[in-house]
Design a protein around this motif. Structure first.
Motif, PDB file in Angstrom:
ATOM      1  N   GLY A 614      66.076  27.503  37.415  1.00 33.50           N
ATOM      2  CA  GLY A 614      65.692  26.688  36.274  1.00 33.50           C
ATOM      3  C   GLY A 614      66.162  27.410  35.030  1.00 33.50           C
ATOM      4  N   ALA A 615      65.634  27.019  33.904  1.00 29.84           N
ATOM      5  CA  ALA A 615      65.979  27.678  32.648  1.00 29.84           C
ATOM      6  C   ALA A 615      65.095  28.913  32.468  1.00 29.84           C
ATOM      7  CB  ALA A 615      65.789  26.720  31.478  1.00 29.84           C
ATOM      8  N   VAL A 616      65.701  30.068  32.324  1.00 31.91           N
ATOM      9  CA  VAL A 616      64.965  31.307  32.098  1.00 31.91           C
ATOM     10  C   VAL A 616      64.773  31.474  30.594  1.00 31.91           C
ATOM     11  CG1 VAL A 616      64.932  33.809  32.405  1.00 31.91           C
ATOM     12  CG2 VAL A 616      65.916  32.337  34.186  1.00 31.91           C
ATOM     13  N   ILE A 617      63.527  31.396  30.164  1.00 38.77           N
ATOM     14  CA  ILE A 617      63.199  31.442  28.738  1.00 38.77           C
ATOM     15  C   ILE A 617      62.477  32.743  28.437  1.00 38.77           C
ATOM     16  CG2 ILE A 617      62.034  30.274  26.843  1.00 38.77           C
ATOM     17  CD1 ILE A 617      64.272  28.628  28.160  1.00 38.77           C
ATOM     18  N   GLU A 618      62.965  33.453  27.443  1.00 37.07           N
ATOM     19  CA  GLU A 618      62.267  34.658  26.972  1.00 37.07           C
ATOM     20  C   GLU A 618      61.369  34.261  25.807  1.00 37.07           C
ATOM     21  OE1 GLU A 618      63.091  39.111  25.149  1.00 37.07           O
ATOM     22  OE2 GLU A 618      64.741  37.972  26.048  1.00 37.07           O
ATOM     23  N   LEU A 619      60.069  34.363  26.017  1.00 34.06           N
ATOM     24  CA  LEU A 619      59.099  34.006  24.996  1.00 34.06           C
ATOM     25  C   LEU A 619      58.920  35.141  24.005  1.00 34.06           C
ATOM     26  CD1 LEU A 619      56.368  32.360  27.264  1.00 34.06           C
ATOM     27  CD2 LEU A 619      58.250  31.226  26.066  1.00 34.06           C
ATOM     28  N   THR A 620      58.254  34.839  22.918  1.00 34.68           N
ATOM     29  CA  THR A 620      57.927  35.866  21.944  1.00 34.68           C
ATOM     30  C   THR A 620      57.130  36.978  22.623  1.00 34.68           C
ATOM     31  OG1 THR A 620      57.770  34.170  20.260  1.00 34.68           O
ATOM     32  CG2 THR A 620      56.810  36.308  19.731  1.00 34.68           C
ATOM     33  N   GLY A 621      57.521  38.220  22.393  1.00 39.15           N
ATOM     34  CA  GLY A 621      56.840  39.350  23.004  1.00 39.15           C
ATOM     35  C   GLY A 621      57.541  39.860  24.235  1.00 39.15           C
ATOM     36  N   GLY A 622      58.523  39.116  24.772  1.00 35.31           N
ATOM     37  CA  GLY A 622      59.329  39.631  25.864  1.00 35.31           C
ATOM     38  C   GLY A 622      59.099  38.997  27.207  1.00 35.31           C
ATOM     39  N   THR A 623      58.030  38.264  27.409  1.00 34.92           N
ATOM     40  CA  THR A 623      57.788  37.639  28.703  1.00 34.92           C
ATOM     41  C   THR A 623      58.874  36.624  29.020  1.00 34.92           C
ATOM     42  OG1 THR A 623      55.401  37.884  28.497  1.00 34.92           O
ATOM     43  CG2 THR A 623      56.177  36.243  30.052  1.00 34.92           C
ATOM     44  N   ARG A 624      59.345  36.633  30.256  1.00 38.96           N
ATOM     45  CA  ARG A 624      60.320  35.644  30.702  1.00 38.96           C
ATOM     46  C   ARG A 624      59.658  34.688  31.685  1.00 38.96           C
ATOM     47  NH1 ARG A 624      66.515  37.796  31.047  1.00 38.96           N
ATOM     48  NH2 ARG A 624      66.566  38.777  28.991  1.00 38.96           N
ATOM     49  N   VAL A 625      59.889  33.417  31.475  1.00 33.88           N
ATOM     50  CA  VAL A 625      59.349  32.381  32.351  1.00 33.88           C
ATOM     51  C   VAL A 625      60.491  31.495  32.806  1.00 33.88           C
ATOM     52  CG1 VAL A 625      57.085  32.401  31.245  1.00 33.88           C
ATOM     53  CG2 VAL A 625      58.848  30.831  30.411  1.00 33.88           C
ATOM     54  N   THR A 626      60.322  30.857  33.942  1.00 37.92           N
ATOM     55  CA  THR A 626      61.322  29.930  34.463  1.00 37.92           C
ATOM     56  C   THR A 626      60.799  28.513  34.334  1.00 37.92           C
ATOM     57  OG1 THR A 626      62.174  31.576  36.018  1.00 37.92           O
ATOM     58  CG2 THR A 626      62.695  29.270  36.455  1.00 37.92           C
ATOM     59  N   VAL A 627      61.561  27.690  33.658  1.00 40.90           N
ATOM     60  CA  VAL A 627      61.180  26.304  33.401  1.00 40.90           C
ATOM     61  C   VAL A 627      62.068  25.414  34.257  1.00 40.90           C
ATOM     62  CG1 VAL A 627      60.915  24.514  31.651  1.00 40.90           C
ATOM     63  CG2 VAL A 627      60.519  26.910  31.050  1.00 40.90           C
ATOM     64  N   THR A 628      61.468  24.742  35.225  1.00 38.60           N
ATOM     65  CA  THR A 628      62.248  23.910  36.144  1.00 38.60           C
ATOM     66  C   THR A 628      62.338  22.460  35.706  1.00 38.60           C
ATOM     67  OG1 THR A 628      60.271  23.556  37.495  1.00 38.60           O
ATOM     68  CG2 THR A 628      61.708  25.395  38.104  1.00 38.60           C
ATOM     69  N   ASP A 629      61.486  22.047  34.790  1.00 40.85           N
ATOM     70  CA  ASP A 629      61.489  20.663  34.298  1.00 40.85           C
ATOM     71  C   ASP A 629      62.288  20.597  33.003  1.00 40.85           C
ATOM     72  OD1 ASP A 629      61.049  18.084  33.500  1.00 40.85           O
ATOM     73  OD2 ASP A 629      58.891  18.299  33.169  1.00 40.85           O
ATOM     74  N   PRO A 630      63.474  20.003  33.020  1.00 39.86           N
ATOM     75  CA  PRO A 630      64.290  19.968  31.795  1.00 39.86           C
ATOM     76  C   PRO A 630      63.595  19.264  30.636  1.00 39.86           C
ATOM     77  CG  PRO A 630      65.579  19.315  33.719  1.00 39.86           C
ATOM     78  CD  PRO A 630      64.153  19.361  34.162  1.00 39.86           C
TER      79      PRO A 630
END
Length: 711
Positions: A614-630
């Protein structure tokens, strides 16, 4: 394309509806969307973009003569459509008579029959409430006493999800109210506060002290504050952490978004002097690597979210002692900015060169960048983020003291908290509480243990939440919780001075010797857009030392030349040009999340770092999350006020386009998203002042106060 979407497209073909509706219908209609739509074409009204006339047309195409105006399927769908429209405007439930009137205005001959059809079809939920009979009636021997006539119960209708979320929130709040005891007795609490302020080397106002004592004694407390109280809020959190440590109950501090969690942690770091260079709130730009420090979700391991940006001494203007800005570099700066506007009246800086004259020494130093400790990496969301009681009843790195330079409590985002287990902390503090509607607030309260004390930090002058509900106001109005006030006795910043004036219906000239507030007039939406890109990409970074990735554009509309869509396009062209190779996005694009998922929630901003599962998003503060829903992703350089609510950034460009109604809470909320600087791009031709003076937020119809009182 999935099989379910293909089947929905086939049904849409038969009713003459566009194929583009298929994916969304497949997601909202349940496990058999094609079969449901085939049986009831008025289910098209589940989508907000479909009108009643369009749904009727498709129904006639699909059903022929069987598509009657009084068809129960149509009546139920119309009621559901009406309530969903109301929910998008913030209402959670509508009283029966009022709803019947609105449905009747849609041409329904028998609105009561329509309401019954909607309930029978489970399009909506019905809630009844009313006075109960007196259980203490004395029955005299040999007869039955006369009982007074009871009023008819109040009947409210709501969309199923919204109505039950509000009901659940009420039940969970009543659980806390009924199951909690004081954390400390008043004398011990007062002694603990004295020790905390003494050890920390700070003072709190008498008003704040009273609020802290109330939160210690009462299970649910609304703590109101104003626009200039961030430092006092940080002192409040440290005092609550001391109470939690002394009483061995633990504390969890929650923010609606990752960027606000980082901003709160930066406030804590500044208060304790953890780093004289703490200036930023944690967000990093497209060129940053993986060493930006720990996120709020992992700060318990010793990370300091939001630390590391340049101190004002690195990039602030020199003054001559009388508050005047040193103009030594103003000419050079102005030459680099096209079409600079004219300076406004006394006390007001006009045009983009309201920022001129500021030294550029901090512009290239990455004042908005927050490199973390050597060797650290961004945090993947692979573990529970909930705060739990640690040794001695504390949470995170509670054992730290002011002398270590590390705050004894760290804030985490709500999404990070909810991705973990039950929150076992005895004190749970929610910052920016006005931004949460009933659904997300219910999720938070449901995670609290029975004996937890819930503290809602709220600025009552902010706009109501973007999602349905008015939680803070209803909790306070129910009189089942306690209300206290937090107040900072210090001198407010220029941003806070302007915001406080706006809350009172005024827009005055504000003295801002360090250009904390700049007003940029524009004659049209197109000129406003030009000013915005100039401010974000050039003026603010060069003059104030705040990098472009630390600047958030907040606008009052989505469409139009100065709306969020157009401004995002313009910012992308300047900051991360590319073909939009990944569904309209490129790696390095700034994005905003508009839905919930593992480790992220609505309003979180970050950067697209990669495309994997999915889309790997780096949030504020450094956490990375994977977003599978476009559909959960939107461009994030510019957002609406509603999306920005609950977020905080070092610098904000607040945009007021022409011919857009402005309200006082809307303007106030836009201004208070900034922690250091706000540029106001005003293309309203005077309507901004009029809106602030005359237009308040529309009232919302809700049930939460009724639920709490009935409990």
């Amino acid at each position: 394309m999935s099989e379910a979407v293909e089947k929905v497209r086939a049904v849409l073909d038969r009713m003459g509806a566009p194929h583009a509706l298929a994916p969304r219908l497949a997601s909202v209609l349940g496990p058999q969307p094609a079969a449901e739509l085939d049986a009831n074409p008025w289910l098209l009204l589940r989508l907000p973009q479909v009108t009643v006339d369009q749904a009727d047309y498709c129904a006639r195409r699909h059903l022929g003569d069987a598509a009657r105006p009084d068809d129960p399927r149509r009546l139920g769908a119309l009621v559901g459509h009406t309530l969903r429209t109301a929910a998008r405007r913030g209402h959670t439930a509508i009283e029966e008579k009022r709803l019947a009137t609105v449905v009747g205005q849609l041409g329904v001959a028998d609105p009561r029959a329509a309401l019954e059809a909607a309930v029978a079809a489970e399009e909506v939920a019905l809630f009844e409430s009313g006075d109960e009979a007196d259980d203490d009636t004395d029955f005299e021997e040999g007869g039955v006493p006369d009982l007074p006539d009871l009023p008819d119960p109040e009947r409210h209708y709501a969309p199923y999800d919204v109505g039950h979320a509000e009901e659940r929130l009420g039940e969970q709040l009543l659980r806390l109210i009924g199951g909690s005891e004081p954390i400390m007795d008043p004398m011990t609490a007062a002694e603990t506060l004295d020790a905390a302020t003494s050890d920390g080397g700070f003072a709190i106002s008498d008003t704040t002290r009273e609020a802290l004592l109330t939160a210690t004694l009462r299970p649910v407390t609304v703590v109101r504050h104003g626009p200039g109280d961030q430092a006092e809020a940080a002192r409040t959190l440290l005092c609550l952490a001391a109470i939690a440590r002394e009483s061995q109950v633990g504390i969890a501090v929650v923010a609606p978004t990752a960027q606000t969690a980082a901003a709160v942690n930066a406030d804590l770091d500044r208060l304790l002097g953890a780093d004289d260079a703490v200036r930023d709130d944690g967000e990093r730009g497209p060129g940053d690597g993986d060493g930006a420090g720990e996120s709020g979700a992992n700060a318990g391991a010793g990370g300091v979210a939001g630390a590391g940006a340049a101190d004002r001494s690195d990039g602030a203007p020199e003054t001559d002692g009388a508050g005047a800005t040193n103009e030594s570099e103003g000419d050079d700066w102005a030459e680099g900015s096209e079409e600079a506007g004219e300076t406004g009246g006394p006390g007001e800086t006009g045009g983009v060169e309201g920022l001129s004259g500021l030294q550029e020494s901090g512009a290239g130093a990455g004042a908005g960048e927050a490199p973390g400790p050597e060797g650290t990496s961004t945090t993947e969301v692979t573990q529970g983020a909930a705060e739990t009681r640690g040794p001695g009843g504390t949470t995170g790195n509670q054992g730290a003291t002011a002398n270590t330079g590390e705050a004894p409590v760290r804030a985490v985002s709500l999404a990070a908290l909810l991705s973990g287990a039950t929150v076992s902390a005895g004190i749970v503090v929610l910052c920016e509480s006005m931004s949460l509607g009933v659904a997300r607030m219910a999720d938070l309260v449901a995670r609290c243990v029975d004996d937890a004390h819930l503290v809602l930090l709220a600025d009552p002058d902010q706009a109501p939440s973007a999602s349905p509900g008015r939680v803070v106001e209803d909790v306070a109005a129910s009189r089942t919780a306690h209300v206290a006030v937090l107040a900072d006795d210090g001198t407010p910043s220029p941003v806070a001075v302007l915001a406080r004036a706006v809350s009172e219906g005024e827009w005055p000239d504000v003295a801002a010797p360090d250009r904390e507030v700049v007003r940029v007039p524009a004659s049209s939406g197109e000129e406003a857009a030009h000013r915005v890109t100039q401010l974000v990409t050039d003026s603010i970074p060069r003059a104030l030392g705040i990098d472009a990735d630390q600047v958030q554009v907040v606008t009052c509309r989505e469409d139009g030349p100065a709306g969020a869509r157009a401004l995002n396009t313009a910012c992308k062209e300047r900051l991360n040009p590319g073909p939009g190779a990944h569904g309209g996005f490129d790696v390095g694009d700034r994005v905003v999340l508009v839905a919930e998922g593992p480790g992220y929630g609505p309003g979180d901003t970050g950067y697209l770092r990669a495309m994997a599962e999915g889309a790997v998003i780096e949030l504020t503060g450094g956490t990375r999350v994977t977003v599978t829903d476009p559909s959960a992703l939107r461009p994030g350089w510019a957002v609406s006020v509603a999306v920005a609510h609950g977020g905080r950034w070092p610098a904000v460009v607040a945009v007021f386009p022409p011919q857009v109604p402005v309200s006082r809470p809307q303007a106030y909320t836009a201004l208070t998203r900034a922690t250091r600087h706000v540029s106001v791009v005003d293309a309203t031709g005077g309507a901004l002042e009029t809106g602030v003076r005359e237009t308040l937020a529309p009232d919302r119809s809700t049930r939460l106060a009724l639920v709490l009182r009935a409990g």
